[in-house]
Structures are given as C-alpha cells and as structure tokens.
Design an enzyme around this catalytic site. Structure first.
Site, PDB file in Angstrom:
ATOM      1  CG  PHE A  99      12.974  -0.562  17.993  1.00 45.36           C
ATOM      2  CD1 PHE A  99      12.816  -1.879  17.594  1.00 45.36           C
ATOM      3  CD2 PHE A  99      12.792  -0.248  19.330  1.00 45.36           C
ATOM      4  CE1 PHE A  99      12.484  -2.864  18.516  1.00 45.36           C
ATOM      5  CE2 PHE A  99      12.458  -1.225  20.259  1.00 45.36           C
ATOM      6  CZ  PHE A  99      12.309  -2.536  19.845  1.00 45.36           C
ATOM      7  CD  GLU A 128      -8.763   9.150  15.192  1.00 45.86           C
ATOM      8  OE1 GLU A 128      -9.766   9.259  14.477  1.00 45.86           O
ATOM      9  OE2 GLU A 128      -8.039   8.141  15.216  1.00 45.86           O
ATOM     10  CD  GLU A 134      -6.459   4.092   8.930  1.00 45.54           C
ATOM     11  OE1 GLU A 134      -6.381   5.331   8.817  1.00 45.54           O
ATOM     12  OE2 GLU A 134      -5.464   3.350   8.943  1.00 45.54           O
ATOM     13  CE  LYS A 178      -6.503   6.651   6.632  1.00 47.61           C
ATOM     14  NZ  LYS A 178      -5.948   6.950   5.304  1.00 47.61           N
TER      15      LYS A 178
END
Length: 666
Positions: free
Chosen positions: A348, A200, A288, A116
C-alpha cells in the site's frame, strides 16, 4: 445569505463544496498551489487565486496566504474543508478579526475539541465515557516509554492536534513506543504545525463508530445517526458505511445524546463528528471530536437526505436549524470506498504520476439505488507527492446493506484507473470478504485478514472457469478482427478455429468455442458448458459480459497471446493459445528475475528524511535503515535479514523514484 465564499482547501472536498455552493447560487473562489495550477477544483470554481509553492506548509496551511486570497477575491465567508486549516483556531480568529465568516464552529469550540487532551477532560465533565490514558503532554521519548509502561501495553501514541491517521502509532513494546513517539511527533509537526503528543490505552478488537452532529448558534442541535468506520489501515479509514451493522437503537440513541451533550458543552455551532471506540458488548468510549466536515460525510447524506455542506453554510450565515431530531431517520444503507493512489501489491505504498485513464462509473440517483463519486481529479491529471493520496470517494446506496454492497461491487468493477497504482483491487476484495459481508469486523480487520499484505484475490475454480470462458470468447473475436486486418484470404471465422487453451492462475483449460450471432457456447474438455454473451470489441478496456446469465465485468489489457484481466480483486495474466502453440510453449525455458536480495530499493516516490546506518555497519533483521517521507507520511524501511552495509547511495534530503537503490549489502 453569502454571495461569495472561498474554499481554503483542494482536491475532492473543494469540488464537493463548490457543487453545493453552486446549487445555492453562491459564487466560489478556489485557492491553489503550484502543483494544483491545473487541478479540477480550480477549473470548477468561479475564481481562483494562487497561494504559493507546492508543499502545503508553504501554501495551503499558511494563514497569511489564505487571508491575502480572501482580500483579493472579496469573499464573505470561508469553507475550510477538512485537514489543512479546518481545525486551526488561529485561522478562525484571523477570519473573525477580518470580519469574514468561518463556515465551521466557533474558535473556542475548535480550541476545546481540537486539542485531544483538553477534549477528553471536557468529555469526562460532560458525562461522556472516555478511554483510559495519560492526559498530559509528553516531553520526550524516554517519558513516552515510561508513561506507556504505566498505562499498560498496547498503547496508542497520538498527536494532540492530529487527525486523518497522521501522527498516530500503536506500540506494543518499549522499543516501539520510543520509535513511534518520534515518528508521530515528526508527522504532527509536518501536517499540523503542532508536535504535541499524548498516550492512551489501545483497546484491542474495537469497532470505530462515529456520530454526526449538527448544531446552530441558537442552541438547537441534532445527531444524524452513526457511521461505521472500522475498516482501517494504519489508522486511516478505507471503507465507511451508514448506519452501523452493529448498533441497536438503544446504543445509537445513547451515543447520539452524549455527542450532543458534548457539543452543547463547548457551544458548538456547525457540523461536527464525535468518534467512539465500541467494544463487543456495545460499551462505547469517547475518542475525539472532529470540529469539521468528515471525509466520510456522504454516507450520512445518502441515508438522511440532508446536505451537510448546505447546513454548514446556513448555520454560518446565522440561520437556525430547520431540522429537529424527529425529522432525522435512516433510509436504506450507504457505503463509501476511498480510492487511494497507493499500490496494494507493494504494501500500500503511495503511487504518484499521471492518470492516463480515469473513468468513474456513471453517477445515478434512483428510488432503488444510487452511485455517487466525489473526486478532485480527471483523466490526464497528475497525482502529486505533496498531498494525501486520495483519488476519489465512491459511494453507493440501496434499501438494504446487502444491496448496497452489491452496488459497490459493480461500481468498483466499472471504475477505470490507469497510470498509477491504486487500491481498487483491495476494495473489491473487501466487498467479497465473508467478515465484511456479515458485518463482523473490527478495526483490526485488515491486520488480521491480510497479515502479509495484499497479493490479490485467488479466484475459486468456478469463477476461474467463468473468466476462462469469457476471455477465450473475447480472444476469438480479436483473432477474427486480426485476420481481417492482415488481409488473409477466405472465411475469417473458419480460419480462426474453434479449439483453444486458456492458462490463468496456474491452471489450464482446454475449450471448444461454438459461436452464433448472439454469443458463444464454450465447452470445456470435461464437458462443462458456459454461455458467453457480450458486445465487447477489441481495444475496449472494459468488457461487460454475461456468463451463464450472470453479469461479469472485466478490466482488459492486451499482452502477447492473451489479456491482462482484473476482476473482483484478482489480477490475472490470461494466455490463450491454440493446442499446438501450447504444446510448443511448454518446451520454452522460463526467464529468472534479477537478484535484488542485496539491495534496499526505494518502495515509493519520496524524500529521504533520515539514514540510520553507515557503510560498514552490521545490521540485524528488523533494524531501522532509513526513513522515507511520502504524501505526508513517514515510512521506516527495515532490514529483512542480517547483513553488512556495503554502500549508501542516498542521503537525507534526496528525492527518489520507485526502485531507486538506497543502499547495498555485502
């Protein structure tokens, strides 16, 4: 063209590749671990080779084991699917050295785009706009905190070799940056064998939109429009669609051209995806490039009519693209829902076990609609703790977005899955959510609309009446059947009676049922009338009804004095009694649940990776207590309130079941 290919993967993507290979007349070889000995992809392939123990790091991502399977089978080419070795340049190099074709891009493109950090530098040089961030490697948590402060919170902590939501964390504070760095590093090492991390800037309120590209080894390339992937949970895509309801033609073309420029800059040849963040003003930023087939590729296939797996195989065989940009259009709208083995009512969390019932909706391809289900499981099969929790990818297509959504609603209602927790109720809820229906959503959709998690859908009063009318009519049919079986004398229908009281979602409806050969007329005590028609018979787990002329699909389970009913994201306990039974039931005392407030229970089947406290420690709200790993994801369990640890019942390395007691508090 190849005569035999090996699929270095498992589950639904292996099954997907096998289908296209079979269509092309190519023999297939499956590989499988101990856990997958009876898996669907093993059954579908022409041959199958065992490659080792259940953990992926001892089987599916061990290059030598895959190479041995290739040699043993005599395969001429390998399709890697996605995940596992699909973006591993060492695997591509091993295949090249052995003279085996890799159905994917060249090794140099994987290296350039798979990292990346490097990919962002190349994207900048190719004129692609990128997100601000720190492009170097980060040594430790202290450096991560320092860099995060320099970039400015919030930040995204990401695995350099990551993908699929693994090894990704959002940090808003120094504490979260420190903790997120270590968790991302651990997940990256376990999932990809590469623990490098970078940081980032996290763009708030973004949309996640990606461009599908297809390039050959002769310098030709096309972009196949975009996919909207903004409905995400923990950076894992849940619902995708093509095209995006947000892009205009100008933005689509600009994103597509930049994507191709990037692909050509690295000599790309195969199917690939360039991912972007797009803000509210349609400014887009490179995230990406995934040098593989994407999970969500079916929606692109549905709107373009292009089989991406077939194109990958042909490109790997050296054929030039037979498609030009002028041949690529947008036909209708497609939506994909990812069905996961995870319990939406328990945050979840992953769910494993046997599929006691697995009945997908019928797949159809018509001029006005299509239903497609890419899956790797079957009824009676096991959902394993060793791999990701995906059960299937349910896709629908229609001429318009609203029609595609309606097709998805119907398909989800008809999808029967029992034996494990699954996210169908949540997917159904999203399909009805006003923001999704309008197309006004960002990657923060789930966090914003379900900040406390998902507790099911609360039906409005009209829909509640529809369910009450339907279930009371169904109950009458069931009662008539029971009286016949019990051998009661006389007219069975007359003995059952017409007056009933339905209780559901905290409300009570007194009704009278007047039946005839075509159905039932249900009259509520306030005079409202609903007409119910159906051919449902007792014992059927799926009821297809018509209520006042509108279709209603109910998943039906039996319980004492009524049904468990699931519909459009709602999970209802429907109690149906005679008026006298209801009068007596109102006098019965309610049972109180056991007190578990002083226990930390394991919320999912998993492995204890780390215990952060000791017996006698005082803990505070939000403090990390332990880490549980399940289905390749680390889950940090935190204290819900202040307390003192009285007893610890589990240690690192222990495998636990749902609701096992990890620790007790004073």
């Amino acid at each position: 063209m190849f005569k035999k290919i090996l699929i270095a993967n498992r589950g639904e993507i292996a099954c997907r590749v096998i289908k296209t290979a079979r269509k092309m007349g190519i023999a297939t070889v499956a590989v499988y671990s101990d856990a997958d000995a009876g898996a669907l992809h093993v059954r579908m392939a022409d041959e199958a080779v065992h490659i080792g123990p259940s953990p992926a790091n001892q089987s599916y991502i061990v290059i030598d084991r895959i190479m041995d399977a290739i040699y043993a089978s005599g395969a001429e080419a390998v399709h890697p699917g996605y995940g596992f070795l699909s973006e591993n340049p060492k695997f591509a190099a091993a295949l090249d050295k052995a003279g085996i074709a890799f159905i994917g891009p060249p090794k140099r493109a994987i290296e350039a785009m798979g990292d990346k950090i490097t990919s962002k530098k190349i994207a900048q040089e190719a004129g692609v706009s990128t997100v601000p961030g720190y492009m170097g490697l980060i040594a430790d948590a202290d450096e991560a905190v320092k860099i995060a402060g320099q970039v400015g919170y919030p930040v995204m902590i990401k695995a350099s070799a990551g993908g699929g939501g693994k090894g990704m964390r959002i940090a808003w504070t120094d504490h979260e940056a420190r903790e997120g760095f270590q968790s991302s590093k651990n997940e990256a090492a376990n999932s990809f064998g590469d623990d490098r991390i970078f940081i980032e800037k996290f763009v708030t309120q973004p949309r996640h939109i990606e461009i599908q590209v297809l390039c050959d080894s002769h310098g030709n390339g096309v972009y196949l429009n975009e996919r909207e992937c903004s409905i995400q949970r923990r950076n894992q895509k849940v619902i995708e669609e093509a095209p995006s309801p947000f892009l205009d033609d100008e933005t689509r073309r600009a994103m597509g051209e930049q994507s191709l420029a990037l692909a050509h800059a690295v000599g790309y040849a195969s199917a690939g995806t360039v991912e972007f963040i797009v803000d509210g003003d349609r400014n887009f930023y490179f995230l990406e490039m995934n040098t593989r087939l994407q999970v969500e590729h079916p929606v692109t296939e549905l709107i373009t009519g292009i089989d991406l797996v077939e194109q990958m195989i042909r490109i790997a065989a050296g054929e030039p693209l037979a498609i030009t940009q002028a041949d690529v259009g947008i036909n209708g709208w497609a939506i994909e829902s990812r069905l996961y083995a995870e319990d939406p009512y328990r945050g979840f969390l992953p769910s494993i076990g046997r599929l006691t019932r697995y009945r997908p909706p019928e797949e159809v391809t018509e001029t006005t609609r299509a239903v497609r289900n890419d899956t790797g499981v079957f009824e009676g099969g096991e959902i394993s703790m060793f791999y990701d929790p995906m059960i299937a990818k349910l896709c629908t297509w229609a001429p318009t977005r609203s029609e595609a959504i309606e097709e998805m609603r119907t398909a989800l209602e008809a999808f029967e899955v029992e034996g494990i927790g699954h996210n169908i109720p949540f997917l159904a809820a999203v399909m009805d959510h006003p923001k999704f229906v309008s197309g006004d959503m960002t990657t923060a959709f789930i966090a914003e609309e379900y900040p406390e998690g998902f507790d099911g859908v609360t039906l409005d009063r009209y829909d509640l009446r529809r369910v009450a009318a339907a279930t009371t009519a169904m109950n009458r049919v069931a009662e008539i059947r029971r009286t016949r079986i019990s051998g009661r004398m006389g007219n069975h229908e007359r003995r059952v009676g017409n007056h009933w009281v339905a209780q559901l979602q905290g409300e009570m409806f007194a009704v009278r049922i007047d039946a005839d050969p075509e159905g039932s007329t249900v009259t509520f005590d306030d005079g409202a009338v609903m007409r119910v028609e159906s051919d449902w018979t007792p014992g059927q787990p799926l009821a297809r009804l018509s209520v006042n002329g509108d279709p209603l699909i109910l998943k039906v389970g039996k319980h004492t004095h009524g049904f468990r009913v699931r519909s459009r994201g709602a999970d209802l306990s429907v109690t149906i009694r005679t008026p006298r039974q209801q009068e007596l039931a109102a006098r019965m005392p309610e049972k109180t649940p056991a007190d578990t407030s002083k226990l930390l229970l394991c919320p999912m089947p998993g492995l204890i990776v780390k215990v952060d406290v000791e017996e006698g420690d005082e803990v505070h709200e939000g403090q990390a207590l332990c880490t549980v790993e399940a289905m390749k994801m680390e889950n940090i369990l935190r204290a819900e309130k202040k307390g003192v640890v009285a007893r610890i019942n589990a240690a690192p390395g222990d495998s636990l079941k749902v609701d096992d007691v990890i620790m007790e508090f004073e």
